[in-house]
Design a protein around this motif. Structure first.
Motif, PDB file in Angstrom:
ATOM      1  N   ILE A 136     -62.107   1.140  17.687  1.00  0.00           N
ATOM      2  CA  ILE A 136     -61.374  -0.128  17.741  1.00  0.00           C
ATOM      3  C   ILE A 136     -60.015   0.037  18.425  1.00  0.00           C
ATOM      4  CG2 ILE A 136     -60.437  -2.037  16.410  1.00  0.00           C
ATOM      5  CD1 ILE A 136     -63.474  -1.825  16.310  1.00  0.00           C
ATOM      6  N   VAL A 137     -59.210   0.952  17.912  1.00  0.00           N
ATOM      7  CA  VAL A 137     -57.822   1.060  18.398  1.00  0.00           C
ATOM      8  C   VAL A 137     -57.767   1.550  19.840  1.00  0.00           C
ATOM      9  CG1 VAL A 137     -55.616   2.238  18.062  1.00  0.00           C
ATOM     10  CG2 VAL A 137     -56.888   1.388  16.096  1.00  0.00           C
ATOM     11  N   CYS A 138     -58.495   2.607  20.148  1.00  0.00           N
ATOM     12  CA  CYS A 138     -58.391   3.203  21.484  1.00  0.00           C
ATOM     13  C   CYS A 138     -58.981   2.337  22.585  1.00  0.00           C
ATOM     14  CB  CYS A 138     -59.095   4.575  21.489  1.00  0.00           C
ATOM     15  SG  CYS A 138     -58.205   5.814  20.529  1.00  0.00           S
ATOM     16  N   LYS A 139     -59.608   1.238  22.226  1.00  0.00           N
ATOM     17  CA  LYS A 139     -60.126   0.315  23.230  1.00  0.00           C
ATOM     18  C   LYS A 139     -59.132  -0.809  23.540  1.00  0.00           C
ATOM     19  CE  LYS A 139     -64.066   2.383  23.490  1.00  0.00           C
ATOM     20  NZ  LYS A 139     -64.959   2.293  22.411  1.00  0.00           N
ATOM     21  N   ASP A 189     -53.340   8.806  25.743  1.00  0.00           N
ATOM     22  CA  ASP A 189     -54.385   8.876  26.771  1.00  0.00           C
ATOM     23  C   ASP A 189     -55.082   7.532  26.942  1.00  0.00           C
ATOM     24  OD1 ASP A 189     -53.817  11.507  27.239  1.00  0.00           O
ATOM     25  OD2 ASP A 189     -55.403  12.277  25.924  1.00  0.00           O
ATOM     26  N   ALA A 190     -55.288   6.842  25.844  1.00  0.00           N
ATOM     27  CA  ALA A 190     -55.938   5.528  25.927  1.00  0.00           C
ATOM     28  C   ALA A 190     -55.044   4.531  26.672  1.00  0.00           C
ATOM     29  CB  ALA A 190     -56.251   5.012  24.526  1.00  0.00           C
ATOM     30  N   ILE A 191     -53.725   4.570  26.425  1.00  0.00           N
ATOM     31  CA  ILE A 191     -52.799   3.663  27.117  1.00  0.00           C
ATOM     32  C   ILE A 191     -52.770   3.969  28.605  1.00  0.00           C
ATOM     33  CG2 ILE A 191     -50.372   3.038  27.362  1.00  0.00           C
ATOM     34  CD1 ILE A 191     -50.071   3.431  24.360  1.00  0.00           C
ATOM     35  N   ALA A 192     -52.678   5.263  28.966  1.00  0.00           N
ATOM     36  CA  ALA A 192     -52.635   5.635  30.378  1.00  0.00           C
ATOM     37  C   ALA A 192     -53.916   5.230  31.101  1.00  0.00           C
ATOM     38  CB  ALA A 192     -52.398   7.134  30.504  1.00  0.00           C
ATOM     39  N   SER A 193     -55.059   5.452  30.458  1.00  0.00           N
ATOM     40  CA  SER A 193     -56.336   5.069  31.078  1.00  0.00           C
ATOM     41  C   SER A 193     -56.430   3.556  31.241  1.00  0.00           C
ATOM     42  CB  SER A 193     -57.494   5.584  30.236  1.00  0.00           C
ATOM     43  OG  SER A 193     -57.447   6.983  30.108  1.00  0.00           O
ATOM     44  N   LYS A 194     -56.009   2.832  30.221  1.00  0.00           N
ATOM     45  CA  LYS A 194     -56.099   1.375  30.270  1.00  0.00           C
ATOM     46  C   LYS A 194     -55.216   0.801  31.377  1.00  0.00           C
ATOM     47  CE  LYS A 194     -57.715  -2.426  28.368  1.00  0.00           C
ATOM     48  NZ  LYS A 194     -59.161  -2.732  28.360  1.00  0.00           N
ATOM     49  N   ARG A 254     -43.396  10.234  26.635  1.00  0.00           N
ATOM     50  CA  ARG A 254     -44.724  10.837  26.730  1.00  0.00           C
ATOM     51  C   ARG A 254     -45.738   9.881  27.351  1.00  0.00           C
ATOM     52  NH1 ARG A 254     -45.879  13.633  20.938  1.00  0.00           N
ATOM     53  NH2 ARG A 254     -47.831  14.083  22.034  1.00  0.00           N
ATOM     54  N   VAL A 255     -45.603   8.600  27.060  1.00  0.00           N
ATOM     55  CA  VAL A 255     -46.522   7.616  27.644  1.00  0.00           C
ATOM     56  C   VAL A 255     -46.316   7.519  29.153  1.00  0.00           C
ATOM     57  CG1 VAL A 255     -47.101   5.165  27.726  1.00  0.00           C
ATOM     58  CG2 VAL A 255     -46.780   6.290  25.521  1.00  0.00           C
ATOM     59  N   ILE A 256     -45.048   7.428  29.600  1.00  0.00           N
ATOM     60  CA  ILE A 256     -44.769   7.314  31.037  1.00  0.00           C
ATOM     61  C   ILE A 256     -45.221   8.575  31.771  1.00  0.00           C
ATOM     62  CG2 ILE A 256     -42.937   7.087  32.749  1.00  0.00           C
ATOM     63  CD1 ILE A 256     -43.585   4.508  31.322  1.00  0.00           C
ATOM     64  N   ALA A 257     -45.007   9.740  31.171  1.00  0.00           N
ATOM     65  CA  ALA A 257     -45.448  10.980  31.807  1.00  0.00           C
ATOM     66  C   ALA A 257     -46.969  10.997  31.976  1.00  0.00           C
ATOM     67  CB  ALA A 257     -44.985  12.176  30.975  1.00  0.00           C
ATOM     68  N   ALA A 258     -47.694  10.519  30.968  1.00  0.00           N
ATOM     69  CA  ALA A 258     -49.150  10.457  31.077  1.00  0.00           C
ATOM     70  C   ALA A 258     -49.590   9.455  32.141  1.00  0.00           C
ATOM     71  CB  ALA A 258     -49.754  10.085  29.722  1.00  0.00           C
ATOM     72  N   MET A 259     -48.879   8.341  32.249  1.00  0.00           N
ATOM     73  CA  MET A 259     -49.222   7.344  33.265  1.00  0.00           C
ATOM     74  C   MET A 259     -48.973   7.879  34.667  1.00  0.00           C
ATOM     75  SD  MET A 259     -47.676   4.017  31.290  1.00  0.00           S
ATOM     76  CE  MET A 259     -47.891   2.902  32.654  1.00  0.00           C
ATOM     77  N   LYS A 260     -47.922   8.667  34.837  1.00  0.00           N
ATOM     78  CA  LYS A 260     -47.677   9.293  36.140  1.00  0.00           C
ATOM     79  C   LYS A 260     -48.813  10.228  36.514  1.00  0.00           C
ATOM     80  CE  LYS A 260     -42.637   9.276  36.593  1.00  0.00           C
ATOM     81  NZ  LYS A 260     -41.426  10.130  36.726  1.00  0.00           N
ATOM     82  N   CYS A 261     -49.284  10.997  35.546  1.00  0.00           N
ATOM     83  CA  CYS A 261     -50.388  11.922  35.818  1.00  0.00           C
ATOM     84  C   CYS A 261     -51.669  11.181  36.168  1.00  0.00           C
ATOM     85  CB  CYS A 261     -50.623  12.824  34.607  1.00  0.00           C
ATOM     86  SG  CYS A 261     -49.259  13.950  34.244  1.00  0.00           S
ATOM     87  N   ARG A 262     -51.854  10.005  35.611  1.00  0.00           N
ATOM     88  CA  ARG A 262     -53.062   9.218  35.903  1.00  0.00           C
ATOM     89  C   ARG A 262     -52.968   8.475  37.232  1.00  0.00           C
ATOM     90  NH1 ARG A 262     -57.037   8.436  31.955  1.00  0.00           N
ATOM     91  NH2 ARG A 262     -56.829  10.153  30.460  1.00  0.00           N
ATOM     92  N   GLY A 263     -51.790   8.444  37.855  1.00  0.00           N
ATOM     93  CA  GLY A 263     -51.647   7.810  39.167  1.00  0.00           C
ATOM     94  C   GLY A 263     -51.253   6.353  39.135  1.00  0.00           C
ATOM     95  N   VAL A 264     -50.560   5.925  38.097  1.00  0.00           N
ATOM     96  CA  VAL A 264     -50.063   4.547  38.055  1.00  0.00           C
ATOM     97  C   VAL A 264     -49.021   4.360  39.148  1.00  0.00           C
ATOM     98  CG1 VAL A 264     -48.899   2.821  36.622  1.00  0.00           C
ATOM     99  CG2 VAL A 264     -50.557   4.395  35.607  1.00  0.00           C
ATOM    100  N   ARG A 265     -48.976   3.184  39.747  1.00  0.00           N
ATOM    101  CA  ARG A 265     -48.065   2.898  40.859  1.00  0.00           C
ATOM    102  C   ARG A 265     -46.619   3.196  40.499  1.00  0.00           C
ATOM    103  NH1 ARG A 265     -51.156  -1.831  41.512  1.00  0.00           N
ATOM    104  NH2 ARG A 265     -49.635  -2.862  40.193  1.00  0.00           N
ATOM    105  N   PRO A 266     -45.832   3.808  41.427  1.00  0.00           N
ATOM    106  CA  PRO A 266     -44.406   4.038  41.161  1.00  0.00           C
ATOM    107  C   PRO A 266     -43.636   2.744  40.914  1.00  0.00           C
ATOM    108  CG  PRO A 266     -45.140   5.347  43.037  1.00  0.00           C
ATOM    109  CD  PRO A 266     -46.257   4.417  42.693  1.00  0.00           C
ATOM    110  N   GLU A 267     -44.024   1.655  41.596  1.00  0.00           N
ATOM    111  CA  GLU A 267     -43.343   0.381  41.371  1.00  0.00           C
ATOM    112  C   GLU A 267     -43.523  -0.099  39.937  1.00  0.00           C
ATOM    113  OE1 GLU A 267     -44.174   0.979  45.600  1.00  0.00           O
ATOM    114  OE2 GLU A 267     -45.414   1.018  43.809  1.00  0.00           O
ATOM    115  N   SER A 268     -44.713   0.115  39.384  1.00  0.00           N
ATOM    116  CA  SER A 268     -44.954  -0.276  37.995  1.00  0.00           C
ATOM    117  C   SER A 268     -44.175   0.604  37.027  1.00  0.00           C
ATOM    118  CB  SER A 268     -46.450  -0.209  37.686  1.00  0.00           C
ATOM    119  OG  SER A 268     -47.191  -1.058  38.543  1.00  0.00           O
TER     120      SER A 268
END
Length: 618
Positions: A138-141, A171-176, A224-238
Motif C-alpha cells: 500500500i504505502v510504497c505504491k 526508493d519508492a519516492i525516487a522511482s515514482k 537523502r530523498v534528493i540524493a536518491a532522485m539525482k541517482c535516478r536521473g530526475v531533471r536538474p530543473e525539477s
C-alpha cells in the motif's frame, strides 16, 4: 489503480474480520479476570493480562519465563520505540481489539513488533507481518504515503533505518518521481509544422506536483530523498525547483512570496540558529551542476544567508563559484550584499564581491587554457565571452559608484574591485571615471599620491566627449590627470579635423578608432561615420576660431621680436623670446568667437605647437 484499491479493500476487510474474531475471544476470556501484570513504558503504565501478551510477543514471553518462580507482576520496557502510543497499539492487537493500520502508524507498528518480537515464529499472522505487508503493498505504491511514513520515521531512528523502512520509502519516492517525469515528458511531445517531433518547452510540466509534498520532511530526510532522485536521473530543473521551494518554507517569512517568474531573495527571519545554518549548507551541497537549473537571484539569496549565518567556508566558496560562472546576468541589487559582521566597518560586503569577480575572471582564463580557439574568439566584439565581460564591467562600475560614498571604504579595496577585470573588458571608461569621481568627493582627505594611484585606473582615451569635458574641469583630479585629459582632447580635435578635410593632409591619423571615446569604429557604416564627424565639426568651429586668434597673436609677437632682434644682440633676443613664450597659455579659454575657418597653414602650425608643448608638459 483499480486493482490496487480492490486489493487494499480486501486486506483491510480481512484484517478487520480477524480482529473482530480475536476481540470476541478476548472479551469472553478476560471479561471477569483481573489484570496480573503491569507493563511500564516511556510515557505510561498498562495493567494487563499475561496470556494475550505472551501468546503474541516473544520478548514478553522470555521475560515472564525468566521470572517464573517469583511470579513476575511488573515489566519495564522503557526503551520501547514509539513509547506508550506504540505499545497501546501492540496491546490492542494482542487482545484482538480492532484498529486500522495507516501511513501514520505503520512505521511505529513495524518498529514495536520488532522490539517485542511479534513475528511469525511465535504466532501466525502476527503484527510484524501485517505491518510489513501494508508497507510493501500500500504505502510504497503511493508517494504521499511514503512521505508521511518518512515523517513518522524521524522519531524512530536509528531502528527505522535498521529495519530498512526509510530506504524503502526513499526508493519508492525516487522511482515514482522518475516515472512521473517520463510520463510528463511524453505528454509534452508534439509535431512541428515541418512534421518533426519535438518537446514543447512552454507547456506546463505536470510531473513536478511532488515538490510541495517533499517540503514537509526534515532536512536530513529531505537530503537523502534528493540524493536518491539525482541517482535516478530526475531533471536538474525539477531538483532546483524543489530546493528553492524547500528553502522558501524553511528560511523565509512569507511562503507565498515565491513564483517561477519572479525568483525571490531569501530574507532570513531574525536570529541565526543551528537549524537554519544546517538547512543552507545542505541545500548548497544539493545544488545541481547545470547553470539554468537555479536562478542567480536565488544563489545570491543563499549567499547572503550563508554569510549572515556564518556557514562553512566550503559552502560560501561553492556559491561564489556558481555565481561567478553566470555573473553576466546578475543585477546591481544582487551584488549589494550587506555586511553582517560586527567587526566590518563598511556597509556592504566588498570582500565577497571581490572573490566573485576573481572567480569570474579565473573561469575565463581556464576556458582559454582548455580551448586554444577561444583565445582568438574572445577578443571579438560578437564573442559571447567578450559580451559577458562588457556586461560585467558595466555592473562592476555601477557597483563601485554605489559603494564609493562609504566613508569607511579603504582605497585598496576600491582599487582591488576595479582591477579585477582585464583591460579589454571596458570599452568605455565613463562608468569607472564616475565611480572614481564619487570616491574622490566622499574621501577628500586623500593624498596626491593616492589620487594618482586611483586615477591610473582610468584610460582617458576611452572617455566620451561629455566625460572628457567634465574631467578637464574636475578640480578633484590630480594635475597630471587633467593634463592627460587636455592632451587627448586636443588629439581628438586633430583627428576629427583630419577626417573632416582628408584632402588637406594625408598624414596618418592617430587613435582613429577612439574618436569620440570609441563611438566611431570599424563596425559603423560610412554614413553614420560621416554624420558623426559633421556634428563634431559644428562643435569645433568655436575652438578653431580661438586657435586662429592665438596664432595671430603669436605672429604679431614674432614680428615684434624680429624687429627687436635687428637692434640688439642675440642674448637679449633669446631672453625676450622666452619671456613671450612663457606668457602664452594655449589651454586658456577665450571668449572671442569667429565664424570663418582658419587657413591651412594656421591649422598645421597650431597643431604642431600644441602637440609639442603638451608633450613637453607630460
Amino acid at each position: 489503480m483499480e486493482k490496487q484499491q480492490q486489493q487494499q479493500q480486501q486486506q483491510q476487510l480481512s484484517l478487520a474480520k480477524c480482529s473482530r474474531q480475536q476481540q470476541r475471544y478476548s472479551e469472553w476470556i478476560f471479561r471477569d479476570v483481573p489484570s496480573d501484570i503491569t507493563i511500564e513504558v516511556n510515557g505510561g503504565a498498562f495493567a494487563l493480562h499475561k496470556f494475550p501478551l505472551v501468546s503474541r510477543s516473544g520478548r514478553i514471553r522470555k521475560l515472564v519465563a525468566e521470572h517464573r518462580d517469583s511470579d513476575i507482576s511488573k515489566i519495564e520496557l522503557l526503551s520501547l520505540p514509539g513509547g506508550a502510543e506504540s505499545f497501546e497499539l501492540a496491546a490492542k492487537f494482542c487482545y484482538g481489539i480492532n484498529f486500522e493500520i495507516t501511513p501514520a502508524n505503520v512505521a511505529q507498528l513495524i518498529c514495536v513488533s520488532d522490539y517485542l518480537e511479534m513475528v511469525e515464529g511465535f504466532s501466525n499472522n502476527n503484527l510484524g507481518s501485517r505491518a510489513e505487508e501494508y508497507l510493501e503493498s500500500i504505502v510504497c505504491k503511493n508517494l504521499e504515503m511514503c512521505v508521511e511514513v518518512l515523517q513518522q520515521c524521524e522519531s524512530l531512528l536509528p531502528l527505522a533505518d535498521e529495519l530498512k523502512i526509510v530506504c524503502r520509502c526513499i526508493d519508492a519516492i525516487a522511482s515514482k518521481t522518475c516515472v512521473e517525469q517520463i510520463a510528463s515528458s511524453f505528454s509534452r511531445l508534439e509535431y512541428s509544422s515541418s512534421g518533426r517531433l519535438h518537446m514543447n518547452r512552454q507547456a506546463k510540466c505536470e510531473g513536478d506536483w511532488w515538490i510541495d509534498d517533499l517540503s514537509v520532511l526534515r532536512i536530513d530526510m529531505y537530503q537523502r530523498v534528493i540524493a536518491a532522485m539525482k541517482c535516478r536521473g530526475v531533471r536538474p530543473e525539477s531538483i532546483g525547483a524543489s530546493l528553492m521551494n524547500y528553502a522558501q518554507k524553511e528560511l523565509t517569512k512569507k511562503s507565498s512570496f515565491w513564483n517561477s517568474n519572479n525568483p525571490p531573495k531569501v530574507d532570513l527571519i531574525t536570529g541565526s540558529t543551528g537549524h537554519e545554518r544546517l538547512v543552507v549548507e545542505t541545500i548548497v551541497s544539493l545544488l545541481p551542476a547545470e547553470k539554468p537549473a537555479i536562478p542567480i537571484t536565488f544563489l545570491f539569496g543563499l549567499l547572503r544567508s550563508a554569510v549572515m549565518l556564518d556557514c562553512t567556508v566550503a559552502s560560501r566558496l561553492d556559491l561564489e563559484r556558481r555565481i561567478g560562472s553566470q555573473l553576466d546576468i546578475a543585477t546591481l541589487d544582487d551584488l549589494l550584499i550587506p555586511s553582517f559582521h560586527i567587526a566590518s566597518d563598511t556597509l556592504f560586503d566588498v570582500d565577497t564581491v571581490h572573490r566573485i569577480l576573481v572567480s569570474f575572471s579565473q573561469q575565463d582564463d581556464s576556458e582559454d587554457e582548455m580551448d586554444d580557439g577561444s583565445l582568438f574568439e574572445s577578443d571579438g566584439p560578437d564573442s559571447p565571452s567578450q559580451t559577458a565581460f562588457v556586461k560585467v564591467s558595466k555592473l562592476v562600475d555601477n557597483y563601485l559608484s554605489e559603494i564609493a560614498p562609504d566613508a569607511n571604504l579603504k582605497l585598496n579595496k576600491f582599487i582591488a574591485i576595479a582591477e579585477t577585470l582585464p583591460a579589454h573588458a571596458r570599452t568605455v571608461h565613463d562608468g569607472l571615471y564616475r565611480a572614481i569621481d564619487v570616491y574622490l568627493k566622499a574621501h577628500q582627505g586623500l593624498s596626491d599620491q593616492d589620487k594618482k594611484k586611483l586615477c591610473k585606473l582610468v584610460d582617458f582615451q576611452k572617455l566620451s566627449q561629455e566625460a572628457g569635458a567634465h574631467a578637464a574641469q574636475n578640480e578633484r583630479l590630480p594635475l597630471q590627470s587633467m593634463v592627460q585629459v587636455l592632451y587627448f582632447e586636443q588629439l581628438r580635435l586633430r583627428n576629427a579635423l583630419t577626417c573632416s578635410y582628408p584632402e588637406d593632409d594625408h598624414k596618418p591619423i592617430h587613435n582613429s578608432w577612439r574618436i569620440s571615446s570609441g563611438a566611431l569604429s570599424a563596425a559603423m557604416s560610412p554614413r553614420d561615420n560621416y554624420a558623426s564627424l559633421r556634428r563634431e565639426n559644428r562643435e569645433l568651429k568655436l575652438e578653431l576660431a580661438r586657435l586662429r586668434m592665438r596664432l595671430n597673436d603669436l605672429e604679431k609677437d614674432h614680428v615684434c621680436m624680429k624687429r627687436h632682434m635687428e637692434k640688439s644682440n642675440s642674448y637679449n633676443f633669446m631672453s625676450s623670446f622666452s619671456k613671450k613664450i612663457s606668457k602664452l597659455n594655449i589651454f586658456t579659454h577665450s571668449s572671442s568667437r569667429a565664424s570663418s575657418s582658419p587657413s591651412k597653414n594656421s591649422q598645421r602650425t597650431n597643431s604642431k605647437v600644441t602637440e609639442r608643448t603638451v608633450t613637453s608638459i607630460l
